[in-house]
Scaffold this active site. Structure first.
Site, PDB file in Angstrom:
ATOM      1  N   ARG B  14       0.980  -1.244  -0.059  1.00 37.35           N
ATOM      2  CA  ARG B  14      -0.167  -0.323  -0.023  1.00 37.35           C
ATOM      3  C   ARG B  14       0.943   1.244   0.051  1.00 37.35           C
ATOM      4  NH1 ARG B  14      -2.174   1.264   6.030  1.00 37.35           N
ATOM      5  NH2 ARG B  14      -0.739  -0.082   7.169  1.00 37.35           N
ATOM      6  N   SER B  41      -5.324   4.873   5.498  1.00 39.74           N
ATOM      7  CA  SER B  41      -5.184   3.700   5.595  1.00 39.74           C
ATOM      8  C   SER B  41      -4.755   3.003   4.213  1.00 39.74           C
ATOM      9  CB  SER B  41      -6.282   2.843   5.753  1.00 39.74           C
ATOM     10  OG  SER B  41      -6.772   3.216   7.143  1.00 39.74           O
ATOM     11  N   GLU B  62     -18.997   3.093  -0.614  1.00 39.64           N
ATOM     12  CA  GLU B  62     -17.913   2.454  -1.830  1.00 39.64           C
ATOM     13  C   GLU B  62     -19.002   2.690  -3.060  1.00 39.64           C
ATOM     14  OE1 GLU B  62     -18.609   1.156   1.139  1.00 39.64           O
ATOM     15  OE2 GLU B  62     -16.742   1.512   2.154  1.00 39.64           O
ATOM     16  N   PHE B  87     -14.255  -4.299   0.421  1.00 42.11           N
ATOM     17  CA  PHE B  87     -15.483  -3.418  -0.026  1.00 42.11           C
ATOM     18  C   PHE B  87     -15.331  -2.837  -1.393  1.00 42.11           C
ATOM     19  CE2 PHE B  87     -14.017  -1.920   4.407  1.00 42.11           C
ATOM     20  CZ  PHE B  87     -14.666  -2.624   5.109  1.00 42.11           C
ATOM     21  N   HIS B 113      -5.429  -3.962   2.045  1.00 44.28           N
ATOM     22  CA  HIS B 113      -5.820  -4.726   3.170  1.00 44.28           C
ATOM     23  C   HIS B 113      -6.230  -6.264   2.794  1.00 44.28           C
ATOM     24  CE1 HIS B 113      -5.410  -0.695   4.931  1.00 44.28           C
ATOM     25  NE2 HIS B 113      -5.379  -1.291   6.142  1.00 44.28           N
ATOM     26  N   ASP B 121      -7.855  -7.549  12.325  1.00 41.59           N
ATOM     27  CA  ASP B 121      -9.212  -7.156  12.487  1.00 41.59           C
ATOM     28  C   ASP B 121     -10.247  -8.332  11.963  1.00 41.59           C
ATOM     29  OD1 ASP B 121      -9.167  -4.686  12.775  1.00 41.59           O
ATOM     30  OD2 ASP B 121      -8.848  -4.057  10.711  1.00 41.59           O
ATOM     31  N   ARG B 171      -1.678  -4.706   4.008  1.00 42.62           N
ATOM     32  CA  ARG B 171      -1.521  -3.864   4.721  1.00 42.62           C
ATOM     33  C   ARG B 171       0.069  -3.667   5.329  1.00 42.62           C
ATOM     34  NH1 ARG B 171      -1.784  -2.570  10.448  1.00 42.62           N
ATOM     35  NH2 ARG B 171      -1.259  -4.597  10.641  1.00 42.62           N
TER      36      ARG B 171
END
Lengths: 271, 319
Positions: B14, B41, B62, B87, B113, B121, B171
């Site tokens: 990322r 993020s 989104e 998403f 991610h 998470d 991530r």
């Protein structure tokens, strides 16, 4: 641009309705009710309001229409052909194998600005266009025609919030408010509550008019253009199946085409 | 290419995307960036800082963001829409299909991610299906960079690539194995290690595990070829078929579901052209919370697992 007279436009509306019904019958499938309710809305845009050039569909300075209720495309196709975007003879290929006139609008047919049909996406696309126009310092206006059943989609309200957030006064939504969706009356299928308040609470300038009255539509579109710092939505009250007595106010006519004898009866009513 | 041995520099894919975006923003005024409340993020905040007028926030929405990106592209922009992979590819899939892919627009969707390496998470945030979901779309190009450097280059190259592109990123900081001077072309797999006994095709962070697996196999006198398949679609058929003919067995390795992902893409090509045994390394079920290291171990995504799969595929080779 010289605006045609109201009489001329009403005549035009009748012609478009006749063409649309012939197209649907020839295709023996398609969406009759919502195509007939949206006629004056589309006519007001293409004959009075939008800057566009059928000879140069990609003209950078044009205004844009995104037909979010893509199933009403027969009416858009008929108006585009009438304007000269493509030959009128092509209209009778609607929904047929190999046609450019797909069952729902597809990019590639001159005059079509976006492929639509999966409901709820058009307003967001229009927002992207409006933001891009602002970034490029163009005075392009973007119009988005939605159905009232379509307002059930959550994405519409995501879009509503973002258009107000960005104060998109170059964006104008028009709801073809015919009060019927596939399963029946909108308020029975999914009651969205007072639409005017809903849009207003999202930060929109809300106008209402008779969606079959071209004068009222033009006044609303003009008023929308004058409104600064807010997007405008026009709740255009219409009749599903407008112009054909046995189709008007009937939800079951949402997704079917007239048969030959029904077409003859309808055309007689529209003489 | 750098070696897998010794001390490796770490950075996240990322971050590679974020650095690439800033370079792009300087070079190309047509770039716009859209974000859905995950700007830091997804590392779009560096672009936002440099080019605030070309950055657009869409909130936690989104679907609206993806269709709006299509609107930008229809107006001549190259729109990068970034959010978590779950998403972008899941929640907004119909918008990706109709607003973006159907019109073959210059929208570059960036899903960060991705995979179980997002860790703590848990499963709701561990995108494990996007390779399948995105590569099935007819116009979509699907890239899974293996490290920071490739992620940056994929970001830059995507702008020149006509049509929609999905870039899948992680991530966590992961080993950097490639260099700016290495070849990188969208649609061209990279022969990272020659070998004649078996081929390991890997993408994303599994490329590192695949390279380590090849070292483990070498100790057992098994000569493994490793292909870094950073572009899943269009997949490099030539490099796969050459490997099939020359090695006769395959392992695919991905930090993703084994249903329809890299393994699916590779077997589609092999089964129709030059069938050879294939073992897949990837996810079979849902993920869970844990550190990336714990999860890679729990779900059998380590180099030892890849090496074991290779031995399994070798055992299936026909005489």
């Amino acid at each position: 641009m010289q605006r045609p007279s109201i009489d001329e436009l009403n005549k035009k509306a009748k012609e478009i309705r006749r063409t649309v019904l012939k197209m649907l019958t020839e295709a023996s499938s398609g969406h009759t009710g919502g195509s007939l309710s949206v006629v004056e809305i589309i006519i007001s845009l293409y004959y009075c309001k939008m800057r566009h050039d059928p000879k140069n569909p990609g003209w950078q300075g044009r205004d844009r229409l995104v037909l979010s209720k893509g199933h009403a495309c027969p009416t858009l196709y008929a108006v585009l052909a009438e304007c000269g975007y493509f030959p009128k003879t092509e209209l009778m290929t609607l929904r047929k194998f190999g046609t450019r006139l797909q069952g729902h609008p597809q990019l590639g047919l001159p005059g079509i600005e976006a492929s639509t049909g999966s409901l709820g996406q058009g307003l967001s696309i229009a927002i992207g266009m409006a933001l891009a126009a602002r970034l490029d310092k163009k005075d392009t206006r973007v119009y988005c025609v939605m159905g009232d059943g379509e307002l059930n989609e959550g994405q519409i309200w995501e879009a509503a919030a973002s258009a107000a957030h960005y104060k998109l006064d170059n964006l104008c939504g028009i709801v073809d408010h015919n009060k019927l969706q596939i399963d029946g009356p909108c308020e029975e299928v999914m009651d969205m509550g007072p639409l005017k308040d809903k849009w207003a609470s999202f930060g929109w300038n809300v106008l209402e008019c008779d969606g079959h009255n071209i004068k009222e539509l033009m006044d609303s579109l003009d008023s929308a253009e004058r409104k600064k710092a807010k997007p405008t939505v026009i709740l255009a009250h219409t009749v599903k199946g407008k112009g054909v007595s046995f189709v008007e106010h009937k939800a079951e006519w949402h997704g079917i085409a007239p048969k030959k004898e029904e077409l003859d009866r309808a055309l007689k009513e529209l003489e | 290419m750098l070696s897998v041995k010794g001390e490796l520099k770490l950075d996240s894919t990322r971050n590679g995307f974020g650095k690439g975006l800033v370079e792009l923003g300087k070079a190309n005024k047509n770039i716009v960036v859209l974000s859905a409340d995950l700007t830091d993020s997804v590392r779009a905040h560096w672009f936002k800082k440099e080019f605030p007028d070309r950055f657009f926030s869409f909130g936690v929405a989104e679907q609206n963001m993806i269709s709006a990106a299509a609107g930008f592209a229809l107006s001549g922009k190259i729109a990068y829409a970034a959010t978590f992979g779950v998403f972008a590819a899941g929640r907004a899939w119909d918008q990706v299909r109709v607003s973006v892919d159907y019109m073959n627009l210059n929208v570059k969707i960036v899903g960060t991610h991705a995979g179980i390496s997002v860790g703590e998470d848990g499963y709701t945030h561990q995108a494990l299906e996007e390779i399948t979901l995105m590569r099935v779309l007819p116009n979509m190009t699907m890239i899974v960079p293996s490290d920071f450097t490739e992620a940056k280059r994929a970001t830059l190259k995507a702008a020149e690539w006509k049509g929609p592109v999905y870039i899948r990123l992680g991530r966590n900081a992961s080993p950097i194995l490639t260099e700016e001077s290495d070849p990188f072309e969208i649609g061209k797999g990279i022969l990272a290690r020659p070998g004649k006994d078996i081929t390991i095709v890997a993408c994303g962070q599994m490329f590192f595990e695949a390279m380590k697996a090849a070292e483990i196999l070498a100790q057992k006198k098994i000569d493994a070829r490793v292909i870094n398949m950073h572009t899943i679609k269009p997949i490099d058929e030539a490099i796969l078929l050459k490997a099939a003919k020359e090695t006769g067995a395959f392992v695919t390795a991905e930090e993703h579901s084994m249903r329809g992902g890299l393994g699916g893409a590779v077997t589609e090509i092999l089964s129709q052209n030059y069938p050879v045994p294939v073992k897949m390394v990837g996810m079979a079920g849902c993920g869970q919370s844990g550190s990336p290291q714990e999860l890679f171990k729990c779900f059998n995504l380590l180099a030892e697992d890849v090496a074991r799969a290779a031995e399994g595929a070798l055992a299936m080779k026909r005489p």
